[in-house]
Design a protein around this motif. Structure first.
Motif, mmCIF file in Angstrom:
data_model
loop_
_atom_site.group_PDB
_atom_site.id
_atom_site.type_symbol
_atom_site.label_atom_id
_atom_site.label_comp_id
_atom_site.label_asym_id
_atom_site.label_seq_id
_atom_site.Cartn_x
_atom_site.Cartn_y
_atom_site.Cartn_z
ATOM 1 N N MET A 132 0.861 -1.162 0.000
ATOM 2 C CA MET A 132 0.000 0.000 0.000
ATOM 3 C C MET A 132 0.910 1.228 0.000
ATOM 4 N N ARG A 133 0.567 2.199 -0.796
ATOM 5 C CA ARG A 133 1.332 3.443 -0.848
ATOM 6 C C ARG A 133 0.480 4.533 -0.211
ATOM 7 N N ILE A 134 1.067 5.235 0.752
ATOM 8 C CA ILE A 134 0.353 6.259 1.510
ATOM 9 C C ILE A 134 1.060 7.595 1.323
ATOM 10 N N ARG A 135 0.280 8.630 1.081
ATOM 11 C CA ARG A 135 0.828 9.985 0.998
ATOM 12 C C ARG A 135 0.594 10.672 2.336
ATOM 13 N N LEU A 136 1.660 11.222 2.907
ATOM 14 C CA LEU A 136 1.564 11.990 4.149
ATOM 15 C C LEU A 136 1.882 13.444 3.834
ATOM 16 N N ASP A 137 1.123 14.340 4.434
ATOM 17 C CA ASP A 137 1.272 15.758 4.170
ATOM 18 C C ASP A 137 1.235 16.493 5.504
ATOM 19 N N GLY A 138 2.225 17.369 5.761
ATOM 20 C CA GLY A 138 2.222 18.136 7.001
ATOM 21 C C GLY A 138 3.575 18.778 7.257
ATOM 22 N N THR A 139 3.741 19.284 8.467
ATOM 23 C CA THR A 139 5.030 19.853 8.862
ATOM 24 C C THR A 139 6.012 18.707 9.081
ATOM 25 N N ARG A 140 7.280 19.028 9.186
ATOM 26 C CA ARG A 140 8.282 17.972 9.405
ATOM 27 C C ARG A 140 7.998 17.204 10.695
ATOM 28 N N ALA A 141 7.612 17.904 11.753
ATOM 29 C CA ALA A 141 7.303 17.237 13.020
ATOM 30 C C ALA A 141 6.106 16.299 12.876
ATOM 31 N N GLU A 142 5.093 16.721 12.145
ATOM 32 C CA GLU A 142 3.917 15.873 11.928
ATOM 33 C C GLU A 142 4.271 14.632 11.105
ATOM 34 N N LEU A 143 5.136 14.797 10.117
ATOM 35 C CA LEU A 143 5.546 13.665 9.297
ATOM 36 C C LEU A 143 6.338 12.650 10.111
ATOM 37 N N ILE A 144 7.232 13.120 10.959
ATOM 38 C CA ILE A 144 8.006 12.218 11.814
ATOM 39 C C ILE A 144 7.087 11.458 12.754
ATOM 40 N N TRP B 47 5.301 19.770 4.005
ATOM 41 C CA TRP B 47 5.999 18.848 3.133
ATOM 42 C C TRP B 47 5.107 17.654 2.873
ATOM 43 N N ARG B 48 5.451 16.859 1.857
ATOM 44 C CA ARG B 48 4.729 15.616 1.619
ATOM 45 C C ARG B 48 5.745 14.518 1.349
ATOM 46 N N ILE B 49 5.423 13.322 1.801
ATOM 47 C CA ILE B 49 6.238 12.147 1.544
ATOM 48 C C ILE B 49 5.304 11.003 1.164
ATOM 49 N N TYR B 50 5.867 10.022 0.506
ATOM 50 C CA TYR B 50 5.126 8.829 0.121
ATOM 51 C C TYR B 50 5.762 7.643 0.840
ATOM 52 N N VAL B 51 4.914 6.848 1.495
ATOM 53 C CA VAL B 51 5.380 5.723 2.295
ATOM 54 C C VAL B 51 4.799 4.441 1.711
ATOM 55 N N THR B 52 5.644 3.441 1.502
ATOM 56 C CA THR B 52 5.192 2.130 1.052
ATOM 57 C C THR B 52 5.152 1.202 2.257
ATOM 58 N N THR B 53 3.983 0.600 2.513
ATOM 59 C CA THR B 53 3.804 -0.240 3.694
ATOM 60 C C THR B 53 3.230 -1.608 3.307
ATOM 61 N N HIS B 54 3.370 -2.535 4.227
ATOM 62 C CA HIS B 54 2.780 -3.864 4.124
ATOM 63 C C HIS B 54 2.188 -4.207 5.482
#
Length: 53
Positions: free
Chosen positions: A1-13, A41-48
């Motif tokens: 599953m690929r998830i997009r996270l969006d927020g401040t650096r602290a929220e992403l961590i 910022w936004r990052i994409y996370v791949t999870t299982h």
């Protein structure tokens, strides 16, 4: 599953820490600046799903 996270650096961590509690994280993209919101910022996370024993 690929998830997009969006927020401040602290929220992403914080979100990555919480995701790792319940999922196996196999990949994290680099942080991309959000054009619409400064300091976001936004990052994409791949999870299982984590194996339950």
């Amino acid at each position: 599953m690929r998830i997009r996270l969006d927020g401040t650096r602290a929220e992403l961590i914080d979100a990555l820490f919480r995701l790792r509690l319940n999922f196996t994280v196999s990949g994290v993209s680099r942080a991309y600046p959000d054009r619409a919101k400064p300091r976001h910022w936004r990052i994409y996370v791949t999870t299982h799903p984590r194996e339950r024993t």
